[in-house]
Design a protein around this motif. Sequence first.
Motif, short mmCIF file in Angstrom:
data_model
loop_
_atom_site.label_atom_id
_atom_site.label_comp_id
_atom_site.label_asym_id
_atom_site.label_seq_id
_atom_site.Cartn_x
_atom_site.Cartn_y
_atom_site.Cartn_z
N SER A 130 0.84 -1.20 0.00
CA SER A 130 0.00 0.00 0.00
C SER A 130 0.88 1.25 0.00
O SER A 130 2.10 1.17 0.14
N HIS A 132 0.35 5.44 5.22
CA HIS A 132 -0.77 6.14 5.86
C HIS A 132 -0.28 6.67 7.21
O HIS A 132 0.25 5.91 8.02
N GLN A 182 -7.02 10.72 14.65
CA GLN A 182 -7.48 9.36 14.35
C GLN A 182 -7.45 8.49 15.62
O GLN A 182 -8.38 7.74 15.88
N SER A 231 -7.29 -2.22 12.37
CA SER A 231 -8.54 -1.76 11.74
C SER A 231 -8.34 -1.02 10.43
O SER A 231 -9.28 -0.91 9.65
N VAL A 232 -7.15 -0.53 10.16
CA VAL A 232 -6.92 0.14 8.89
C VAL A 232 -6.53 -0.85 7.78
O VAL A 232 -6.35 -0.47 6.63
N PRO A 270 -8.33 -3.15 6.03
CA PRO A 270 -9.15 -3.14 4.81
C PRO A 270 -8.84 -1.94 3.90
O PRO A 270 -8.76 -2.09 2.68
N TYR A 271 -8.62 -0.78 4.48
CA TYR A 271 -8.27 0.43 3.72
C TYR A 271 -6.96 0.22 2.95
O TYR A 271 -6.86 0.54 1.76
N LEU A 272 -5.95 -0.31 3.63
CA LEU A 272 -4.66 -0.53 2.99
C LEU A 272 -4.72 -1.66 1.97
O LEU A 272 -4.11 -1.57 0.90
N TRP A 273 -5.47 -2.72 2.26
CA TRP A 273 -5.63 -3.87 1.36
C TRP A 273 -6.28 -3.42 0.05
O TRP A 273 -5.89 -3.87 -1.03
N GLU A 274 -7.25 -2.52 0.14
CA GLU A 274 -7.93 -2.02 -1.07
C GLU A 274 -6.99 -1.24 -1.98
O GLU A 274 -7.25 -1.10 -3.17
N GLN A 275 -5.89 -0.73 -1.44
CA GLN A 275 -4.91 -0.03 -2.26
C GLN A 275 -4.05 -1.01 -3.07
O GLN A 275 -3.44 -0.64 -4.06
N GLN A 314 -7.86 -4.76 -6.36
CA GLN A 314 -9.26 -4.44 -6.67
C GLN A 314 -9.92 -5.73 -7.11
O GLN A 314 -9.46 -6.39 -8.04
#
Length: 153
Positions: A23, A26, A32, A70-71, A73-78, A81
């Motif tokens: 990723s 971040h 946060q 918890s972050v 999923p956000y990093l995995w989506e980077q 797709q």
Amino acid sequence: MGKLVINNHEEFEAHLGKVMGESEYHQITQEQINKFADATLDHQWIHTDPEKAKDGPFGTTIAHGYLTLSVMPYLWEQIAQFNNVKMLVNYGIDKLKFGQAVKVNSEIKLTATLKSLANLRGISKAEVEALLEIKGEKKPAFTATMIFLYHFE
């Protein structure tokens, strides 16, 4: 390397045993951390009191371990797709080990390797080896095996 695009189980399988990517960094901010404390009702001073934390073991506040988790999923989506997915389920976490605290304003990034992939009657069960790195640090924030269920159409 750009984001991987995966349309079905067979395309996913092509990445078995390989690093799928990493990723962007971040930054974990005090805002946060405070919002996570509010959401989880965990207001321990080491996370939320910058003045008191100056005299603590890290010299500053640190992120909750579960905030860094918890972050994911956000990093995995980077990294990847997934198209043609009816539903994604965060199924579990194996072998989670926190290696080092994430100090406020540190930057973290995920490196993901596809450890295993099984086709369970049309549901792809993926085990992804996750390494959460902290910029400028040798030890990772954590290592874990994330387990996801992808329901491809």
